[in-house]
Write a protein that holds these residues in place. Structure first.
Motif, short mmCIF file in Angstrom:
data_model
loop_
_atom_site.label_atom_id
_atom_site.label_comp_id
_atom_site.label_asym_id
_atom_site.label_seq_id
_atom_site.Cartn_x
_atom_site.Cartn_y
_atom_site.Cartn_z
N UNK A 173 -63.83 1.91 39.11
CA UNK A 173 -62.59 1.95 39.77
C UNK A 173 -61.68 0.96 39.32
N UNK A 174 -60.31 1.41 38.69
CA UNK A 174 -59.54 0.46 38.18
C UNK A 174 -58.15 0.45 39.18
N UNK A 175 -57.18 -0.43 38.98
CA UNK A 175 -55.85 -0.44 39.40
C UNK A 175 -55.12 -1.33 38.81
N UNK A 176 -53.99 -0.97 38.82
CA UNK A 176 -52.73 -1.80 38.25
C UNK A 176 -51.85 -2.08 39.50
N UNK A 177 -52.03 -3.46 39.91
CA UNK A 177 -51.38 -3.68 41.42
C UNK A 177 -50.18 -4.51 41.27
N UNK A 178 -48.91 -3.96 41.58
CA UNK A 178 -47.96 -4.90 41.36
C UNK A 178 -47.31 -5.42 42.73
N UNK A 179 -47.49 -6.94 42.58
CA UNK A 179 -46.90 -7.60 43.73
C UNK A 179 -45.55 -8.22 43.35
N UNK A 180 -44.51 -7.79 44.36
CA UNK A 180 -43.33 -8.39 44.07
C UNK A 180 -43.12 -9.61 45.14
N UNK A 181 -43.09 -10.98 44.32
CA UNK A 181 -42.86 -12.06 45.22
C UNK A 181 -41.54 -12.29 45.96
N UNK A 225 -54.36 -14.03 53.36
CA UNK A 225 -53.60 -14.62 54.46
C UNK A 225 -52.78 -15.74 53.92
N UNK A 226 -53.21 -16.35 52.76
CA UNK A 226 -52.50 -17.33 52.15
C UNK A 226 -51.29 -17.00 51.55
N UNK A 227 -51.36 -15.57 50.65
CA UNK A 227 -50.56 -14.95 50.02
C UNK A 227 -49.53 -14.13 50.76
N UNK A 228 -50.03 -13.41 51.76
CA UNK A 228 -48.79 -12.66 52.78
C UNK A 228 -47.50 -13.21 52.94
N UNK A 229 -47.52 -14.73 53.17
CA UNK A 229 -45.87 -15.17 53.29
C UNK A 229 -45.33 -15.25 51.96
N UNK A 230 -45.98 -14.95 50.85
CA UNK A 230 -45.08 -15.11 49.80
C UNK A 230 -44.53 -13.78 49.21
N UNK A 231 -45.14 -12.69 49.60
CA UNK A 231 -45.01 -11.29 49.27
C UNK A 231 -44.08 -10.53 49.92
N UNK A 232 -43.17 -9.64 49.21
CA UNK A 232 -42.05 -8.92 49.44
C UNK A 232 -42.62 -7.64 49.54
#
Lengths: 100, 100
Positions: free
Chosen positions: B4-12, B78-85
């Motif tokens: 399984x692969x993925x390209x996951x784009x996070x917008x900060x 949980x630490x990342x969530x507040x930084x993610x749009x």
């Protein structure tokens, strides 16, 4: 020097995805001996029946650019071109992680 | 079983990309000991100042899914969530190539 990465999406002409994947897998096999090519993985997508995604990481953008002028690369491209309906690339800069 | 692969784009959120990248790089360091996680590379994009792309390859979709319920993963999220749009994912199926 920063590494260079890209997610390159090839859209194959209808019915040609497997033939195009085979050419790209041959190119990946040839890349085993190219030290500047760190990752070259061929992927398909269940959601997009004509799509092939190639995950690339190179030691630098210059090394990637130089590879495009190699005779082996040009030969692969000339065989692949008749099978390709479109190409899009998402260039990225690898910072670190597992698998580099 | 297919990988399984993925390209996951996070917008900060604005100004938070580096802080988010640091959390993802910590997660990548933790992934070094997870055999089912084959690739977890953190990338940025020059074109998209708030974007982080994560290149993932797992031994199977099930292994990827199982990782999401691990306590360490939940703590990172949980630490990342507040930084993610926003988050978008392009799932792919690796066929082969260099770096697998």
């Amino acid at each position: 020097m920063s590494k260079y990465g890209a997610y390159v999406k090839f859209t194959a002409k209808s019915g040609e995805r497997q033939a195009l994947a085979d050419i790209l897998l041959e190119a990946a096999a040839a890349a085993q001996t190219i030290a500047d090519c760190e990752i070259y993985i061929i992927n398909v997508s269940d959601d997009e029946p004509d799509a092939i995604w190639v995950t690339e990481v190179w030691s630098s953008a210059e090394a990637h650019q130089a590879s495009l002028s190699q005779p082996e690369t040009k030969e692969s491209i000339s065989r692949a071109m008749p099978l390709i309906a479109g190409v899009e690339s998402i260039p990225v800069m690898p910072l670190g992680g597992k698998g580099l």
